[in-house]
Scaffold this motif. Structure first.
Motif, PDB file in Angstrom:
ATOM      1  N   GLN A  10       0.815  -1.218   0.000  1.00 10.80           N
ATOM      2  CA  GLN A  10       0.000   0.000   0.000  1.00 10.80           C
ATOM      3  C   GLN A  10       0.851   1.271   0.000  1.00 10.80           C
ATOM      4  O   GLN A  10       2.016   1.256   0.386  1.00 10.80           O
ATOM      5  N   GLN A  62      -4.842   3.287  -3.785  1.00  8.84           N
ATOM      6  CA  GLN A  62      -5.911   2.301  -3.986  1.00  8.84           C
ATOM      7  C   GLN A  62      -6.335   2.150  -5.448  1.00  8.84           C
ATOM      8  O   GLN A  62      -6.528   1.043  -5.938  1.00  8.84           O
ATOM      9  N   MET A  65      -3.847   0.052  -7.222  1.00  8.58           N
ATOM     10  CA  MET A  65      -3.922  -1.356  -6.804  1.00  8.58           C
ATOM     11  C   MET A  65      -5.103  -2.045  -7.485  1.00  8.58           C
ATOM     12  O   MET A  65      -4.970  -3.164  -7.988  1.00  8.58           O
ATOM     13  N   ASP A  66      -6.230  -1.342  -7.495  1.00 13.07           N
ATOM     14  CA  ASP A  66      -7.418  -1.937  -8.131  1.00 13.07           C
ATOM     15  C   ASP A  66      -7.162  -2.188  -9.612  1.00 13.07           C
ATOM     16  O   ASP A  66      -7.576  -3.203 -10.165  1.00 13.07           O
ATOM     17  N   TYR A 108      -5.562  -7.093   0.060  1.00 12.37           N
ATOM     18  CA  TYR A 108      -4.818  -6.806  -1.178  1.00 12.37           C
ATOM     19  C   TYR A 108      -3.733  -7.858  -1.420  1.00 12.37           C
ATOM     20  O   TYR A 108      -3.509  -8.308  -2.527  1.00 12.37           O
TER      21      TYR A 108
END
Ligand code: GTP
Length: 386
Positions: A10, A62, A65-66, A108
């Motif tokens: 992250q 985020q 990451m998605d 994640y």
């Protein structure tokens, strides 16, 4: 030979910081001014001449990451050699909020391992439990072992969900911090898994160690100063001691706790209290280790006093020394690190270049051995190792 290395975790967990420290000669304090990585930052790092690490520093916000897990899934997770997933341990101390962060991180992680399982089932997975310096010393061992257990469970769940009844990835974990040599240890171990013919190199080093009557011989990569390979002289009890010790017990510098590498994945941190492990500095790591190994209690086969991170301490020291050389005024900018000779009452060490991509450190404990002969042997061995 190219190896794709995914660096994930992250936002703010420290991915770019560690990359900059190891590969771009940053100092730990310099990383405070790093900005967030946008999408993926690619870099090619030539390592030992013909190994090229194709580093993918994947920005951890985020939305990125998605995207890696959905739109870019096959592109990101195909042909991966190594996944390094970095966890920020700050949350570990942060009560309820910290727990929520950790759980989000775990989700994640699980999704990434799942994607990797699908596209690169032969990849190796390393988890770095990072910023260990920010966790209270008294809690480091328990935080580490608890987190590692959860990571292993998640990894098994992925394999189970894939329906193969397979074991899944063998996850290797390290506690790390940019503020000490633990980062060098983790990265040294990671790159070692990617070096072909490491066993051959180690056998040749063993011969050199014996020829020099050395206690230990270590090879470092030239620019990163990561430990590539090492061997212990067979005539030296200290050397034999060191290698058996390294296999059995490791000591973290930043907390005085140990973890067991015999248990796969290095997951079993234990409190070091009551054991004679040492968190001492380089000198005592070498010195007292050699001098006092006979004092080891018979009840344990794990000898004391020898700092298992002594070589990574050397990595860190020499890297900083090299940086200091580079910072000299413009006129003397030709000043480049060449070689170092250290002398203590019970050992001598000599560091010099070995090949165009490596340095070697020879450690001698026998006072009868002349450093001049060690230097000559290194000189004669250069062509052979090149
Ligand atoms: P994204 O690019 O957004 O994905 O973040 P990142 O994972 O690359 O984080 P980055 O390397 O930019 O580090 C964020 C902050 O963490 C910086 O201020 C670093 O100085 C700090 N940091 C990194 N490693 C450590 C560590 O081991 N200990 C401490 N205390 N701080 C660290």
């Amino acid at each position: 030979m190219k190896r794709k290395v995914l660096l994930m975790g992250q936002s703010g967990c420290g991915k770019t910081s560690m990359r900059s420290l190891i590969f771009s000669s940053y100092r730990a304090a310099d990383t405070r001014r790093l900005g967030s990585t946008l999408d993926v930052e690619h870099s090619h790092v030539r390592f030992l001449g013909n190994l090229v690490l194709n580093l993918w520093d994947c920005g951890g916000q985020q939305s990125y990451m998605d995207s890696y897990l959905e739109k870019q899934r096959s592109q990101v997770f195909s042909t991966v050699g190594v996944l390094i997933y970095v966890f920020d341990l700050v949350g570990a101390e942060g009560g309820e909020e910290g727990q929520t962060e950790w759980e989000r991180d775990l989700r994640y992680y699980k999704d990434c391992v799942s994607a990797l399982y699908q596209y690169s089932p032969d990849a190796r997975v390393f988890c770095l439990l990072h910023k260990m310096d920010l966790v209270d010393k008294s809690r480091r061992a328990s935080v580490y072992s608890q987190r590692v257990k959860e990571l292993r469970r998640k990894s098994r769940e992925v394999a189970h969900a894939a329906g193969g009844g397979k074991e899944g990835f063998r996850v290797h974990c390290f506690a790390t911090s940019i503020w000490d040599e633990s980062l060098y240890r983790a990265w040294s171990r990671i790159v070692q898994t990617q070096i072909p013919s490491l066993g051959v190199l180690e056998r040749h080093l063993q011969l050199l160690a014996d020829t020099c009557c050395a206690g230990e011989v270590v090879v470092f990569e030239r620019t990163t100063f990561l430990v590539i390979a090492k061997a212990a002289g067979s005539t030296s009890t200290a050397g034999a001691l060191s290698s058996s010790f390294e296999r059995s017990t490791l000591t973290s510098p930043s907390g005085g706790f140990t973890y067991d590498e015999e248990e796969e994945g290095m997951e079993g941190f234990r409190d070091a209290q009551g054991r004679q492990t040492s968190t001492a500095g380089l000198g005592s790591g070498f010195g007292s280790g050699f001098a006092t190994h006979h004092d080891t209690p018979a009840s344990t086969t794990k000898p004391s006093g020898l700092d298992p991170e002594r070589f990574e301490k050397v990595s860190e020291l020499i890297k900083n020394f090299k940086l200091s050389c580079q910072k000299l005024p413009a006129k003397s900018s030709q000043c480049e690190f060449q070689a170092v000779e250290l002398k203590a009452s019970n050992f001598s060490a000599y560091i010099d270049s070995l090949t165009s991509n490596t340095y070697i450190m020879i450690l001698v404990t026998d006072p009868a051995v002349q450093m001049a002969s060690v230097k000559l042997n290194v000189q004669l061995a250069r062509d052979h190792f090149e």
